[in-house]
Design an enzyme around this catalytic site. Structure first.
Site, mmCIF file in Angstrom:
data_model
loop_
_atom_site.group_PDB
_atom_site.id
_atom_site.type_symbol
_atom_site.label_atom_id
_atom_site.label_comp_id
_atom_site.label_asym_id
_atom_site.label_seq_id
_atom_site.Cartn_x
_atom_site.Cartn_y
_atom_site.Cartn_z
ATOM 1 N N CYS A 111 44.382 42.915 37.352
ATOM 2 C CA CYS A 111 44.694 43.850 38.433
ATOM 3 C C CYS A 111 43.654 44.961 38.465
ATOM 4 C CB CYS A 111 46.058 44.478 38.186
ATOM 5 S SG CYS A 111 47.355 43.294 37.907
ATOM 6 N N LYS A 163 37.912 38.728 35.158
ATOM 7 C CA LYS A 163 36.653 39.167 34.560
ATOM 8 C C LYS A 163 36.883 39.936 33.268
ATOM 9 C CE LYS A 163 32.252 39.897 34.216
ATOM 10 N NZ LYS A 163 31.514 38.767 33.633
#
Ligand code: F6R
Length: 602
Positions: free
Chosen positions: A2, A597
């Site tokens: 998020c 990521k």
């Protein structure tokens, strides 16, 4: 993972918040939402899927206002639905918030809140935060937030707003990145500096347990902070003519190595200059043992680091993965230093180990790419890899940066000990040539693309290597898995005969790393074993080795360098192989499914 984005200032909040979300979307997400405030008038819009879906919904509304918050969500608790998308709200529609992190004790808190009459509308852990703050709210949002967060276990980068305490954003952080960018008129709050770069030249990093209250009039932070100047190239978030960030970043590999060594190599002294270690230089002289802690690709760089540091610096070195180290009982003493390796500097598992080691008073060092990240702020000293922002989810150029820094650290620590001037000179001088050698490999791009065409119908791959190239085999397999969703395993060549050889047949190709080095003959024996069982073989070999063509099916040549430096060259074809295989199979290589990521949750 998020990411949050917020804005408060003199401008139009919506486009700035949306751009912040777009810039942070490289990490992958599955839903999004924004809330815009106009005075005390609040409008919230959420959507499942790509940001374009949210944009479509927004087309039908006139959302004007100069403050607001937004979020892109990567589901952890509760499915991918609009009800689970952020911003979340309390019962009265007074408090709204967006969250990056995990509330570990949410079940317990939720049960208590339900007993008190709170009504929940989502399956998320985040929603408990809204109700918890609501239960303390008496007109002042930061006060209610402070009281509520004392009860929360877990991690958070939070942006909170209230209808009854309007034109104010409260930001709070615990083990999740959060920073405020300002140009003294506008305040942009985000998880990643890339989101604030277009608007602000000064950033204020929030530390753990800090709460910042930002109003239209002023900026107030509970703990005084000295604003740092933001060092981020605004062009970095663009693909620069490449179809994907991943390809762009593979192509930037030679530059990443160049940046890592710039101003650090002292060829005549056979030594390196690492300014980030100056304050611990004497302590490092006394160190008798090293532990390297990292996850994923960074962990493979660490494994090469172990071989280097033991062979050339003569320091016994162990490697662990963050999620293991933090739960076992490592034996640490004052003669040990622990080195944390992380591209993002925000990986939760690695950071948790860092906190634990720090508590024990052990010397900590960091090898990090992101300037100002949590890891760089928490470690006693460290070395930046200077690879530049990496947007593609898969680590490519940052692995090269980590390797280069580890090679320099090997020389630094080696020269403090037994490493001779001659050896130091040989390594440092060869390191200075590596960027050019790496460029040569990138000229093989088309050949590697063709190879993926040839091998695209195979479902399983082995990657094998020995000594310095064993971790490269692990990295080659990981990249193929995550980018092209093919089954791949990395292995030490010598392990084949201890079981895995049973799987070899004409449908199971092996990619073998066999440069002309001290284990070449051993690798050739492994290759013969595979060939005898009909397994197709792609070899990564040193330029000039024509003989190998007679044995294997395909060869990728890499230039000759010192054995210890070979991995930085042998890994590049694997990044390209995974990239082209993923593209050929039609996948979104910049955002592979189920991955993020920077893994800021456990
Ligand atoms: C794989 C990959 C991951 C990361 C891992 C650690 O391509 O990118 O395995 O290497 O999540 O991330 P950092 O280095 O940011 O700690």
């Amino acid at each position: 993972m998020c990411r949050v984005s917020g804005y408060i200032g003199k401008g139009d909040a919506l486009p700035i918040i949306m751009e912040g979300l777009r810039r942070q979307g490289y990490g992958g997400y599955d839903s999004s939402g924004v809330l815009i405030g106009n005075g005390a008038d609040l409008t919230c819009v959420r959507a499942v899927g790509k940001l374009e879906n949210l944009e479509k919904k927004l087309e039908n509304q006139t959302l004007k206002g100069n403050w607001g918050i937004g979020q892109i969500r990567w589901a952890t608790h509760g499915g991918v639905t609009e009800a689970n998308a952020h911003p979340h709200r309390d019962c009265k529609g007074n408090i709204f918030l967006v969250h990056n992190g995990i509330v570990e004790n949410y079940q317990e808190l939720k049960e208590k809140l339900i007993k008190k009459g709170h009504k929940f509308t989502s399956e998320t852990d985040t929603e408990v935060l809204c109700h918890l703050i609501e239960s303390f709210f008496q007109g002042n949002l930061e006060e209610a937030t402070r009281k509520a967060l004392r009860l929360v276990k877990g991690t958070y980068g939070l942006l909170i707003i209230s209808k009854q305490d309007p034109e104010k954003i409260v930001a709070a952080r615990l083990s999740s990145p959060l920073l405020i960018g300002t140009n003294d008129q506008d305040y942009i709050i985000a998880s990643d500096p890339i989101a604030v770069a277009p608007y602000a030249r000064k950033i204020i990093q929030l530390d753990d347990y800090e709460i910042a209250t930002i109003t239209l009039k002023d900026l107030f932070i509970l703990k005084e902070k000295i604003p740092q100047v933001l060092e981020l190239d605004l062009g970095v978030a663009e693909k620069g003519g490449y179809p994907h960030f991943m390809l762009k970043e593979i192509m930037e590999g030679p530059e990443a190595i160049e940046n890592a060594i710039k101003g650090r190599l002292m060829i005549d002294d056979g030594s390196v200059k690492l300014g980030g270690l100056d304050n611990v230089q004497n302590k490092l002289r006394e160190i008798k043992r090293l532990i390297l802690v990292a996850c994923g690709t960074s962990n493979f760089a660490a494994r090469i680091g172990k071989y280097m540091l033991e062979e050339y610096a003569g320091i016994p070195t162990e490697v662990d993965i963050g999620s293991e180290f933090r739960y076992r009982k490592p034996i640490l003493d004052k003669n040990t230093a622990v080195i944390f390796i992380s591209q993002s500097g925000e990986t939760a598992d690695t950071l948790a180990c860092l906190k634990e080691v720090k508590n024990k008073g052990i010397l900590t060092l960091g090898i990090t790419n992101v300037v100002g990240s949590s890891q760089t702020r928490e470690t006693d000293a460290g070395i930046y890899t200077r690879s530049g922002p990496e947007i593609g989810v898969a680590s490519t150029k940052s692995f090269l940066g980590q390797f280069t820094v580890l090679a320099m650290l090997m020389v630094y620590l080696g020269r403090q000990r037994e490493m001779s001037l001659v050896t130091g000179k040989r390594i440092v001088s060869e390191l200075s040539k590596i960027p050019d050698l790496a460029k040569k490999i990138l000229s093989l791009t088309q050949k590697i693309e063709k190879l993926t065409e040839k091998y695209k119908d195979f479902q399983n791959f082995w990657f094998i290597g020995r000594k310095y190239n064993f971790p490269v085999a692990l990295e080659g397999a990981l990249k193929l898995k995550e980018i092209s969703y093919l089954h791949a395993e990395g292995m030490a060549g010598g392990e084949l005969k201890h079981g895995p050889l049973a799987l070899i047949n004409e449908n199971f190709p092996t990619i073998a790393i066999c440069p002309s080095d001290s284990v070449y003959e051993k690798m050739m024996s492994n290759i013969e074993e595979i060939k005898a069982r009909g397994g197709p073989i792609i070899a990564v070999a040193t330029e000039g080795n024509e003989k190998i063509k007679e044995i294997v099916d395909d060869v990728i040549y890499i230039p000759k360098t010192l054995e210890v430096l070979t991995p930085i060259l042998s890994v590049i074809p694997f990044h390209l192989f995974a990239y082209y295989m993923g593209v050929l199979r039609g996948y979104d290589v910049d955002k592979p499914r189920n991955l993020a990521k920077s893994v800021t949750v456990e």
